[in-house]
Design a protein around this motif. Structure first.
Motif, PDB file in Angstrom:
ATOM      1  N   ARG A 267     -41.672-122.934  -3.326  1.00 61.97           N
ATOM      2  CA  ARG A 267     -41.039-124.253  -3.179  1.00 61.97           C
ATOM      3  C   ARG A 267     -39.665-124.242  -3.849  1.00 61.97           C
ATOM      4  N   ALA A 268     -39.578-123.591  -5.020  1.00 60.80           N
ATOM      5  CA  ALA A 268     -38.289-123.475  -5.701  1.00 60.80           C
ATOM      6  C   ALA A 268     -37.322-122.614  -4.897  1.00 60.80           C
ATOM      7  N   THR A 269     -37.842-121.570  -4.257  1.00 63.87           N
ATOM      8  CA  THR A 269     -36.999-120.725  -3.405  1.00 63.87           C
ATOM      9  C   THR A 269     -36.426-121.532  -2.252  1.00 63.87           C
ATOM     10  N   ALA A 270     -37.241-122.381  -1.662  1.00 65.93           N
ATOM     11  CA  ALA A 270     -36.774-123.219  -0.559  1.00 65.93           C
ATOM     12  C   ALA A 270     -35.686-124.186  -1.028  1.00 65.93           C
ATOM     13  N   LEU A 271     -35.863-124.764  -2.218  1.00 67.37           N
ATOM     14  CA  LEU A 271     -34.848-125.665  -2.752  1.00 67.37           C
ATOM     15  C   LEU A 271     -33.548-124.905  -3.016  1.00 67.37           C
ATOM     16  N   ASN A 272     -33.672-123.706  -3.523  1.00 63.65           N
ATOM     17  CA  ASN A 272     -32.491-122.882  -3.768  1.00 63.65           C
ATOM     18  C   ASN A 272     -31.721-122.633  -2.470  1.00 63.65           C
ATOM     19  N   MET A 273     -32.433-122.289  -1.413  1.00 64.06           N
ATOM     20  CA  MET A 273     -31.789-122.032  -0.130  1.00 64.06           C
ATOM     21  C   MET A 273     -31.227-123.313   0.471  1.00 64.06           C
ATOM     22  N   LEU A 274     -31.928-124.410   0.294  1.00 70.71           N
ATOM     23  CA  LEU A 274     -31.438-125.691   0.796  1.00 70.71           C
ATOM     24  C   LEU A 274     -30.099-126.049   0.152  1.00 70.71           C
ATOM     25  N   ARG A 275     -29.993-125.864  -1.158  1.00 72.07           N
ATOM     26  CA  ARG A 275     -28.736-126.157  -1.846  1.00 72.07           C
ATOM     27  C   ARG A 275     -27.621-125.242  -1.357  1.00 72.07           C
ATOM     28  N   LEU A 276     -27.966-123.990  -1.101  1.00 73.99           N
ATOM     29  CA  LEU A 276     -26.964-123.051  -0.589  1.00 73.99           C
ATOM     30  C   LEU A 276     -26.474-123.489   0.782  1.00 73.99           C
ATOM     31  N   ARG A 277     -27.387-123.870   1.648  1.00 72.88           N
ATOM     32  CA  ARG A 277     -27.011-124.286   3.001  1.00 72.88           C
ATOM     33  C   ARG A 277     -26.183-125.566   2.991  1.00 72.88           C
ATOM     34  N   MET A 278     -26.351-126.367   1.951  1.00 73.49           N
ATOM     35  CA  MET A 278     -25.605-127.617   1.853  1.00 73.49           C
ATOM     36  C   MET A 278     -24.269-127.426   1.131  1.00 73.49           C
ATOM     37  N   GLY A 279     -23.952-126.167   0.808  1.00 71.55           N
ATOM     38  CA  GLY A 279     -22.684-125.888   0.146  1.00 71.55           C
ATOM     39  C   GLY A 279     -22.689-126.173  -1.334  1.00 71.55           C
ATOM     40  N   ARG A 280     -23.885-126.235  -1.948  1.00 70.53           N
ATOM     41  CA  ARG A 280     -23.997-126.518  -3.377  1.00 70.53           C
ATOM     42  C   ARG A 280     -24.859-125.458  -4.072  1.00 70.53           C
ATOM     43  N   PRO A 281     -24.473-124.169  -3.965  1.00 67.77           N
ATOM     44  CA  PRO A 281     -25.296-123.126  -4.585  1.00 67.77           C
ATOM     45  C   PRO A 281     -25.305-123.271  -6.100  1.00 67.77           C
ATOM     46  N   GLY A 282     -26.428-122.931  -6.711  1.00 66.72           N
ATOM     47  CA  GLY A 282     -26.540-123.021  -8.160  1.00 66.72           C
ATOM     48  C   GLY A 282     -27.440-121.927  -8.684  1.00 66.72           C
ATOM     49  N   LEU A 283     -27.826-122.024  -9.939  1.00 62.72           N
ATOM     50  CA  LEU A 283     -28.789-121.098 -10.503  1.00 62.72           C
ATOM     51  C   LEU A 283     -30.142-121.312  -9.820  1.00 62.72           C
TER      52      LEU A 283
END
Length: 362
Positions: A267-283
């Motif tokens: 679930r955390a991996t999916a959130l990480n990828m979601l943020r990346l796809r939205m142009g907001r990559p983070g830790l």
């Protein structure tokens, strides 16, 4: 080039050789130093358990991915390992001058003779603005369109065989073959093995036409896996490198001692990828952060679609999932990438998978 520089050995009950793809994940609350130390531990562990190769992927401007300089990381891994093949999965060739890559990987080959893979991709490995900064150019499509020409130039530098009259005929990548033809020089028996990487049909077809080994990014382009592998095999022409096609696929896989923990991490991996796809990559987010995140219906749909392609669960569940995937695709090798917030969970995942397949004890 000996076939065993490409083909790995099967250990235990694994259906094909197993390998590792490392993005050097940086979780929230940890540092790049922590992530790089985990990579060393992971490389040493997987070498001891019979994994065939360990690749590092080039990414840029992503706080949660510390693999922006594959050659530097691979040099460190070479100093801490003895047998496992090391390589890039991949170097994004349009971001670099071919001569620079030939010299970097020629240096790695000199450090770890007979162990270096040079996996090449044509995507930027980042967003458009960062790619422009890397290339010092605003014409972002130019690099991808010129990929076959860049590949040919790089290969010429690696083999030191530009024809007479070519503008680069008197330029030599060093370390490289020219040192063996220099008075008093001794020719190295190896050069980096070139692989083509892809997530669509372009590189699959090019790899087939050139008779090169091919790596497909199943972990983020699962719908294209079988068509791309079919295209690679259909277009394959025997070469000095390979007599028959050889294809590996990158697979996102996470084994945990507890099935519920696997679900939390995924679930955390999916959130990480979601943020990346939205142009907001983070830790890489903590699973607790993911549990608190209120997914919109569209985000929930994305998360569900993304996690379907992650083989996760207990060791037995992951083994069954990997076996099924290999059977469906006919992949000659499975390259596993495990994403988790903490380095010890990634290490434990590979340990559980190795145990499930009865791989050699470290």
């Amino acid at each position: 080039m000996p076939a065993d520089e490409i083909r790995g050995a099967v250990h235990g009950t694994a259906p094909v050789p197993l390998s590792v793809l490392d993005l050097v994940t940086v979780g929230a609350g940890s540092t790049a130093t922590d992530a790089l130390r985990t990579s060393v531990e992971l490389a040493r562990f997987t070498e001891g358990r019979g994994f065939h190769r360990y690749w590092v992927a080039e990414h840029h401007s992503m706080p949660g991915v510390a693999s922006s300089s594959p050659a530097v990381i691979l040099a460190n891994l070479a100093a801490h390992t003895d047998r496992i093949r090391l390589g890039s999965g991949g170097v994004m060739l349009p971001n670099h001058a071919p001569l620079v890559i030939a010299e970097q990987f020629g240096t790695l080959e000199a450090m770890a003779p007979g162990r270096i893979d040079l996996g090449l991709g044509r995507a930027p490995g980042t967003d458009g603005a960062t790619a422009a900064a890397l290339r010092r150019s605003d014409t972002l499509n130019e690099g991808a369109d010129d990929f076959p020409q860049q590949l040919a130039e790089l290969t010429r530098f690696l083999d030191d065989d530009f024809p007479d009259g070519h503008p680069y005929a008197r330029i030599h990548a060093i370390p490289g073959p020219v040192q063996g033809s220099t008075p008093g020089g001794v020719q190295s028996a190896h050069r980096p093995v070139v692989w083509l990487l892809g997530s669509s049909g372009f590189s699959a077809q090019l790899a087939g036409m050139l008779g090169l080994p091919f790596a497909f990014a199943h972990h983020f382009s699962a719908q294209n896996t079988i068509p791309a592998l079919d295209l690679y095999r259909e277009t394959f022409r025997p070469s000095e490198v390979l007599a028959e096609p050889y294809a590996l696929i990158g697979v996102s896989a996470l084994a945990t001692d507890d099935e519920a923990e696997a679900g939390r991490q995924v679930r955390a991996t999916a959130l990480n990828m979601l943020r990346l796809r939205m142009g907001r990559p983070g830790l890489f987010p903590d699973p607790e952060d993911a549990a608190r995140h209120e997914f919109s219906p569209m985000e929930e749909e994305f998360a569900a679609s993304f996690t379907r392609n992650i083989v996760h669960g207990t060791a037995d569940e992951v083994r069954a999932g990997l076996d099924d995937l290999q059977k469906r695709t006919g992949a000659d090798e499975l390259m596993l990438t495990s994403h988790a917030h903490r380095g010890e969970l990634r290490l434990r995942s590979y340990e559980l998978i190795a145990d499930a397949y009865g791989l050699p004890a470290a």
